[in-house]
Scaffold this motif. Structure first.
Motif, PDB file in Angstrom:
ATOM      1  N   SER A   1      44.589  43.104  40.816  1.00  0.00           N
ATOM      2  CA  SER A   1      45.147  43.638  39.947  1.00  0.00           C
ATOM      3  C   SER A   1      44.401  43.440  38.748  1.00  0.00           C
ATOM      4  O   SER A   1      45.223  43.263  37.470  1.00  0.00           O
ATOM      5  CB  SER A   1      46.396  42.426  39.921  1.00  0.00           C
ATOM      6  OG  SER A   1      47.239  42.488  41.073  1.00  0.00           O
ATOM      7  N   HIS A   2      43.137  43.389  38.619  1.00  0.00           N
ATOM      8  CA  HIS A   2      42.257  42.912  37.689  1.00  0.00           C
ATOM      9  C   HIS A   2      42.403  41.918  36.660  1.00  0.00           C
ATOM     10  O   HIS A   2      41.960  41.789  35.670  1.00  0.00           O
ATOM     11  CB  HIS A   2      42.438  44.343  36.505  1.00  0.00           C
ATOM     12  CG  HIS A   2      42.103  45.670  37.186  1.00  0.00           C
ATOM     13  ND1 HIS A   2      42.426  46.860  36.690  1.00  0.00           N
ATOM     14  CD2 HIS A   2      41.226  45.870  38.162  1.00  0.00           C
ATOM     15  CE1 HIS A   2      42.117  47.673  37.389  1.00  0.00           C
ATOM     16  NE2 HIS A   2      41.259  47.479  38.492  1.00  0.00           N
ATOM     17  N   SER A   3      43.051  40.879  37.427  1.00  0.00           N
ATOM     18  CA  SER A   3      42.900  39.461  36.975  1.00  0.00           C
ATOM     19  C   SER A   3      41.633  38.906  37.319  1.00  0.00           C
ATOM     20  O   SER A   3      41.065  39.276  38.249  1.00  0.00           O
ATOM     21  CB  SER A   3      44.272  38.639  37.454  1.00  0.00           C
ATOM     22  OG  SER A   3      45.515  39.126  37.345  1.00  0.00           O
ATOM     23  N   ILE A   4      41.154  37.945  36.357  1.00  0.00           N
ATOM     24  CA  ILE A   4      39.905  37.324  36.459  1.00  0.00           C
ATOM     25  C   ILE A   4      40.099  36.079  36.853  1.00  0.00           C
ATOM     26  O   ILE A   4      40.773  35.239  36.153  1.00  0.00           O
ATOM     27  CB  ILE A   4      39.332  37.510  34.918  1.00  0.00           C
ATOM     28  CG1 ILE A   4      39.436  38.990  34.591  1.00  0.00           C
ATOM     29  CG2 ILE A   4      37.730  37.168  35.035  1.00  0.00           C
ATOM     30  CD1 ILE A   4      39.006  38.928  33.010  1.00  0.00           C
ATOM     31  N   PHE A   5      39.331  35.364  37.391  1.00  0.00           N
ATOM     32  CA  PHE A   5      39.187  34.117  38.087  1.00  0.00           C
ATOM     33  C   PHE A   5      37.824  33.566  38.190  1.00  0.00           C
ATOM     34  O   PHE A   5      36.749  34.205  38.022  1.00  0.00           O
ATOM     35  CB  PHE A   5      40.138  33.888  39.338  1.00  0.00           C
ATOM     36  CG  PHE A   5      41.136  34.289  39.441  1.00  0.00           C
ATOM     37  CD1 PHE A   5      42.272  33.397  39.162  1.00  0.00           C
ATOM     38  CD2 PHE A   5      41.741  35.411  39.585  1.00  0.00           C
ATOM     39  CE1 PHE A   5      43.535  33.716  39.138  1.00  0.00           C
ATOM     40  CE2 PHE A   5      43.037  35.916  39.810  1.00  0.00           C
ATOM     41  CZ  PHE A   5      44.016  35.167  39.559  1.00  0.00           C
ATOM     42  N   CYS A   6      37.781  32.142  37.904  1.00  0.00           N
ATOM     43  CA  CYS A   6      36.446  31.398  37.972  1.00  0.00           C
ATOM     44  C   CYS A   6      36.469  30.167  38.808  1.00  0.00           C
ATOM     45  O   CYS A   6      37.503  29.609  38.656  1.00  0.00           O
ATOM     46  CB  CYS A   6      35.616  31.459  36.674  1.00  0.00           C
ATOM     47  SG  CYS A   6      36.584  30.215  35.666  1.00  0.00           S
TER      48      CYS A   6
END
Length: 248
Positions: free
Chosen positions: A109-114
């Motif tokens: 969904s083009h969400s970004i995580f780290c």
């Protein structure tokens, strides 16, 4: 709003050598080079040839945070001691282990995580990890010593500063960089390279701690059209659109 004028230099033709193998993705970091073969197997380049790492995947990354991969189904795995352990939870399409011992990635969904450096380094497959959400939307995200670079689904380029292993989401502010790339990679020494949708390879000129945005793009002249690029310790690894690999 912050912007930099678009300036592009054209470099001399790169001196490259063919590397055996047909790949669809490659990542170089911390002195190692890993990739995904055309048929999906995860491999590492050792002594002049590709060695299988007993797994399939769609994206692999190696760097200060270790060796990580995204499986064909989007599940996330980490190489721990002598084999793969599943990272729970985790579902991504792209992952990057090139930051200062922390991990970043994007989902479908083009969400970004780290993942901060302590859980990223210590996770051994037991229990669960706490991914942190990064504000914004990107399809590709890569971190280095002086900033994180990413591209969105419009191929716009964005940079985030002040990202660290203890605070991997970083500040909310993004800086827009002129140009258009379909993927971008930051190396452990801060070099920034990318490929655009036309298959051209670019290097960001002048990136440093004092000038984290650099001063312009250099169009690198390589044979044929490219699909993926990665840089580590003086070597630029390029995947051509037909899967051929070059080391420059």
């Amino acid at each position: 709003s912050f912007s930099l004028f678009l300036s592009v230099w054209v470099a001399e033709a790169l001196q490259c050598e063919a590397v055996p193998g047909v790949l669809k993705q490659i990542d170089a970091g911390a002195g190692r080079v890993c990739g995904i073969l055309k048929e999906g197997k995860v491999v590492e380049f050792r002594d002049g040839h590709w060695v299988e790492l007993e797994a399939s995947g769609k994206h692999v990354s190696v760097g200060p945070a270790g060796l990580w991969r995204v499986g064909v189904d989007g599940l996330v795995f980490k190489w721990f001691r002598s084999g793969w352990v599943q990272v729970n939870p985790g579902n991504l399409i792209q992952i990057d282990a090139g930051g200062d011992k922390f991990v970043v990635g994007c989902n479908a969904s083009h969400s970004i995580f780290c993942l901060n450096h302590r859980p990223a380094l210590s996770y051994d497959g037991s229990g669960s990890v706490s991914w942190m959400a990064v504000p914004g939307e990107l399809k590709y995200y890569s971190c280095g010593p002086v900033g994180c670079w990413g591209v969105n689904n419009l191929d716009e380029i964005h940079v985030k500063l002040g990202v660290g292993g203890n605070s991997c989401p970083g500040p909310e502010k993004w800086y827009r960089i002129p140009g258009s790339l379909s993927m971008v990679e930051v190396s452990a020494d801060g070099e920034v390279h990318g490929v655009n949708k036309r298959g051209s390879v670019f290097k960001r000129i002048g990136v440093s701690a004092c000038n984290p945005f650099g001063s312009g793009w250099e169009h690198l002249r390589v044979a044929g059209l490219s699909s993926h690029v990665s840089y580590d310790r003086g070597a630029l690894w390029i995947i051509c659109r037909n899967g051929d690999v070059q080391r420059c």
